[in-house]
Design a protein around this motif. Sequence first.
Motif, mmCIF file in Angstrom:
data_model
loop_
_atom_site.group_PDB
_atom_site.id
_atom_site.type_symbol
_atom_site.label_atom_id
_atom_site.label_comp_id
_atom_site.label_asym_id
_atom_site.label_seq_id
_atom_site.Cartn_x
_atom_site.Cartn_y
_atom_site.Cartn_z
ATOM 1 N N GLU A 170 28.433 75.480 11.191
ATOM 2 C CA GLU A 170 27.902 74.322 10.459
ATOM 3 C C GLU A 170 28.974 73.263 10.236
ATOM 4 O O GLU A 170 28.662 72.095 10.053
ATOM 5 C CB GLU A 170 27.312 74.757 9.117
ATOM 6 C CG GLU A 170 26.021 75.527 9.247
ATOM 7 C CD GLU A 170 25.380 75.798 7.909
ATOM 8 O OE1 GLU A 170 25.378 74.898 7.044
ATOM 9 O OE2 GLU A 170 24.876 76.921 7.723
ATOM 10 N N PHE A 171 30.239 73.652 10.259
ATOM 11 C CA PHE A 171 31.337 72.710 10.055
ATOM 12 C C PHE A 171 31.815 72.077 11.360
ATOM 13 O O PHE A 171 32.550 71.109 11.331
ATOM 14 C CB PHE A 171 32.531 73.422 9.410
ATOM 15 C CG PHE A 171 32.288 73.844 8.000
ATOM 16 C CD1 PHE A 171 32.479 72.956 6.954
ATOM 17 C CD2 PHE A 171 31.868 75.129 7.713
ATOM 18 C CE1 PHE A 171 32.259 73.345 5.648
ATOM 19 C CE2 PHE A 171 31.651 75.528 6.411
ATOM 20 C CZ PHE A 171 31.839 74.641 5.377
ATOM 21 N N ALA A 172 31.429 72.636 12.485
ATOM 22 C CA ALA A 172 32.026 72.259 13.759
ATOM 23 C C ALA A 172 31.440 71.012 14.405
ATOM 24 O O ALA A 172 32.114 70.360 15.193
ATOM 25 C CB ALA A 172 31.920 73.429 14.736
ATOM 26 N N GLY A 173 30.219 70.673 14.102
ATOM 27 C CA GLY A 173 29.605 69.529 14.770
ATOM 28 C C GLY A 173 29.075 69.908 16.135
ATOM 29 O O GLY A 173 29.055 71.082 16.508
ATOM 30 N N PRO A 174 28.662 68.915 16.937
ATOM 31 C CA PRO A 174 27.976 69.199 18.192
ATOM 32 C C PRO A 174 28.868 69.429 19.421
ATOM 33 O O PRO A 174 28.390 69.874 20.447
ATOM 34 C CB PRO A 174 27.114 67.950 18.391
ATOM 35 C CG PRO A 174 27.928 66.860 17.770
ATOM 36 C CD PRO A 174 28.605 67.501 16.588
ATOM 37 N N ARG A 179 33.367 73.534 18.618
ATOM 38 C CA ARG A 179 32.606 74.684 18.120
ATOM 39 C C ARG A 179 33.299 75.997 18.480
ATOM 40 O O ARG A 179 33.407 76.896 17.662
ATOM 41 C CB ARG A 179 31.175 74.656 18.658
ATOM 42 C CG ARG A 179 30.365 73.492 18.090
ATOM 43 C CD ARG A 179 29.002 73.381 18.730
ATOM 44 N NE ARG A 179 28.119 74.478 18.395
ATOM 45 C CZ ARG A 179 27.395 74.569 17.273
ATOM 46 N NH1 ARG A 179 27.475 73.631 16.367
ATOM 47 N NH2 ARG A 179 26.605 75.604 17.075
ATOM 48 N N HIS A 205 38.174 72.100 7.718
ATOM 49 C CA HIS A 205 37.065 71.303 8.234
ATOM 50 C C HIS A 205 36.182 71.013 7.030
ATOM 51 O O HIS A 205 35.877 71.912 6.251
ATOM 52 C CB HIS A 205 36.261 72.079 9.287
ATOM 53 C CG HIS A 205 36.968 72.226 10.581
ATOM 54 N ND1 HIS A 205 36.914 71.275 11.567
ATOM 55 C CD2 HIS A 205 37.759 73.212 11.054
ATOM 56 C CE1 HIS A 205 37.624 71.676 12.592
ATOM 57 N NE2 HIS A 205 38.157 72.847 12.306
ATOM 58 N N GLY A 228 32.634 69.423 5.287
ATOM 59 C CA GLY A 228 31.223 69.145 5.501
ATOM 60 C C GLY A 228 30.842 67.818 4.857
ATOM 61 O O GLY A 228 31.639 67.199 4.153
ATOM 62 N N PRO A 229 29.615 67.361 5.071
ATOM 63 C CA PRO A 229 29.157 66.088 4.513
ATOM 64 C C PRO A 229 29.199 66.050 2.981
ATOM 65 O O PRO A 229 29.286 64.984 2.391
ATOM 66 C CB PRO A 229 27.714 65.960 5.008
ATOM 67 C CG PRO A 229 27.581 66.914 6.132
ATOM 68 C CD PRO A 229 28.599 67.978 5.920
#
Length: 129
Positions: free
Chosen positions: A17-21, A26, A65, A67-68
Amino acid sequence: MGSLTAVSPVPASLALEFAGPVPFVRRVVLHQSRGEAIAILCDGEPVCLAMFGSIGKRRAEIACHFGPAAPRNMRKLIRFAQLTLSRMSQTGVLVFARAGNRTGERIARATGLKHGGFKDRSIWVWKGR
């Protein structure tokens, strides 16, 4: 605002969830989070993934990392980091981080890390608050 919850060991689904796309990021986050890592949640929402890498017996590098939800919980995160790093330094472990951007430098400074005095100005060392 809710309270912070620390989760360790960090489940792979939470780390991602912290890694992004980006696939490479990832893979790196998933690999790093398998070691010593703490996921910090606020009311179940991912805020920070802190990963510690051992370098010898007395040194540890921290990588984070965010998160939003991190910006609105930054004061709590910084206090959590201060308490965690303080405990680590009491055991004789030297903790350092590499801040590669202005935001990272501000967070490092607010947490209590100082420039390490090395040629590489991106290295910040925990010296307490």
